[in-house]
Design a protein around this motif. Sequence first.
Motif, PDB file in Angstrom:
ATOM      1  N   HIS A 102      22.683  54.164  15.412  1.00  0.00           N
ATOM      2  CA  HIS A 102      22.236  54.761  14.287  1.00  0.00           C
ATOM      3  C   HIS A 102      23.566  54.846  13.390  1.00  0.00           C
ATOM      4  O   HIS A 102      23.266  54.727  11.898  1.00  0.00           O
ATOM      5  CB  HIS A 102      21.525  56.000  14.706  1.00  0.00           C
ATOM      6  N   LYS A 103      24.606  55.382  13.758  1.00  0.00           N
ATOM      7  CA  LYS A 103      25.564  55.631  12.812  1.00  0.00           C
ATOM      8  C   LYS A 103      26.296  54.347  12.133  1.00  0.00           C
ATOM      9  O   LYS A 103      26.540  54.356  11.070  1.00  0.00           O
ATOM     10  CB  LYS A 103      26.799  56.454  13.491  1.00  0.00           C
ATOM     11  N   GLY A 144      23.926  52.946   9.640  1.00  0.00           N
ATOM     12  CA  GLY A 144      24.249  53.918   8.425  1.00  0.00           C
ATOM     13  C   GLY A 144      25.641  53.543   7.625  1.00  0.00           C
ATOM     14  O   GLY A 144      25.578  53.472   6.322  1.00  0.00           O
ATOM     15  N   GLN A 169      25.251  51.815   3.656  1.00  0.00           N
ATOM     16  CA  GLN A 169      26.031  52.393   2.393  1.00  0.00           C
ATOM     17  C   GLN A 169      26.690  51.169   1.428  1.00  0.00           C
ATOM     18  O   GLN A 169      26.814  51.502   0.336  1.00  0.00           O
ATOM     19  CB  GLN A 169      27.026  53.331   2.727  1.00  0.00           C
ATOM     20  N   VAL A 228      16.533  62.829   7.788  1.00  0.00           N
ATOM     21  CA  VAL A 228      17.605  62.230   7.040  1.00  0.00           C
ATOM     22  C   VAL A 228      18.450  63.682   6.516  1.00  0.00           C
ATOM     23  O   VAL A 228      17.900  64.751   6.267  1.00  0.00           O
ATOM     24  CB  VAL A 228      17.092  61.721   5.619  1.00  0.00           C
ATOM     25  N   SER A 229      19.831  63.365   6.672  1.00  0.00           N
ATOM     26  CA  SER A 229      20.419  64.659   6.355  1.00  0.00           C
ATOM     27  C   SER A 229      20.705  64.933   4.834  1.00  0.00           C
ATOM     28  O   SER A 229      20.715  64.129   4.217  1.00  0.00           O
ATOM     29  CB  SER A 229      21.838  64.709   7.090  1.00  0.00           C
ATOM     30  N   ASP A 255      23.255  65.758   3.234  1.00  0.00           N
ATOM     31  CA  ASP A 255      24.426  65.125   2.651  1.00  0.00           C
ATOM     32  C   ASP A 255      24.616  63.436   2.695  1.00  0.00           C
ATOM     33  O   ASP A 255      25.446  62.685   2.640  1.00  0.00           O
ATOM     34  CB  ASP A 255      25.935  65.552   3.319  1.00  0.00           C
ATOM     35  N   SER A 256      23.215  62.964   3.165  1.00  0.00           N
ATOM     36  CA  SER A 256      23.246  61.413   3.351  1.00  0.00           C
ATOM     37  C   SER A 256      23.355  60.861   1.554  1.00  0.00           C
ATOM     38  O   SER A 256      22.844  61.455   0.665  1.00  0.00           O
ATOM     39  CB  SER A 256      21.741  61.092   3.708  1.00  0.00           C
ATOM     40  N   SER A 287      22.033  58.313   0.487  1.00  0.00           N
ATOM     41  CA  SER A 287      20.784  57.943   0.203  1.00  0.00           C
ATOM     42  C   SER A 287      20.128  59.249  -0.660  1.00  0.00           C
ATOM     43  O   SER A 287      19.290  58.833  -1.656  1.00  0.00           O
ATOM     44  CB  SER A 287      20.081  57.503   1.227  1.00  0.00           C
TER      45      SER A 287
END
Length: 228
Positions: free
Chosen positions: A79-80, A83, A87, A119-120, A122-123, A125
């Motif tokens: 997942h990370k 991510g 970006q 979704v965090s 600080d994302s 996105s």
Amino acid sequence: MRVGELSSLSGVPTPTIKYYMREGLLPPGERTSRNQAHYDDRHLRRLRLIRALLDVGGLSVAEAGDVIAALESPDTGTHKLLGAAQQTGIRTAASCDDDAREDATAEVLDLVRRQGWKVSADSPSVAATAEVLGALGRLGLHDFVDRLDDYARAADAIAATDLDLVRRRPDVDGMAEAVILGNILGDALLVALRRLAQVHHSAALFDADADADADADAGAGAGAEPHG
């Protein structure tokens, strides 16, 4: 295979391949002698990923190195990793002032909550979406913002399709490549498909008036007295 064959199959010049190895983007081959090394399909896949990062993703060599490092770290989950790859494709020309950005960010986080998305805050996105919402509000296009949930539902269906394709890739290099190319070229595909759908719906909504006018003209012509 030797480096010359690797170059031929990948389309990447041999000096460039050696440069990628010096920069840590491409792992070295297995030494077979003092001046010879053996390369395999893993090197081909990694070269495709590197070209995707640099040519399509627009990253610098250092930024590409960060993605590669994340890919190779045993502490980075899938997942990370995806991510980090995602970006590379976030681009927006929209901008807004600080007050509008703060309000828009709150709206985006509320949307995330309503949709039940993981979704965090600080994302990147979230920040990119907030910039677009802030710009729409600044231009007075509040009706677009009011339909945000409709857009989100469509995006959710697309994202589910994206990740279904990504997870079918055989390894993390292929998955990262799919995220980068799928997002950047997929965004272009979605824009084109959106235009096609807009043409269709425009014809359904507005061409009916033109057809009615044409039918009326035809009817009036049919009822006219013949000349001569």
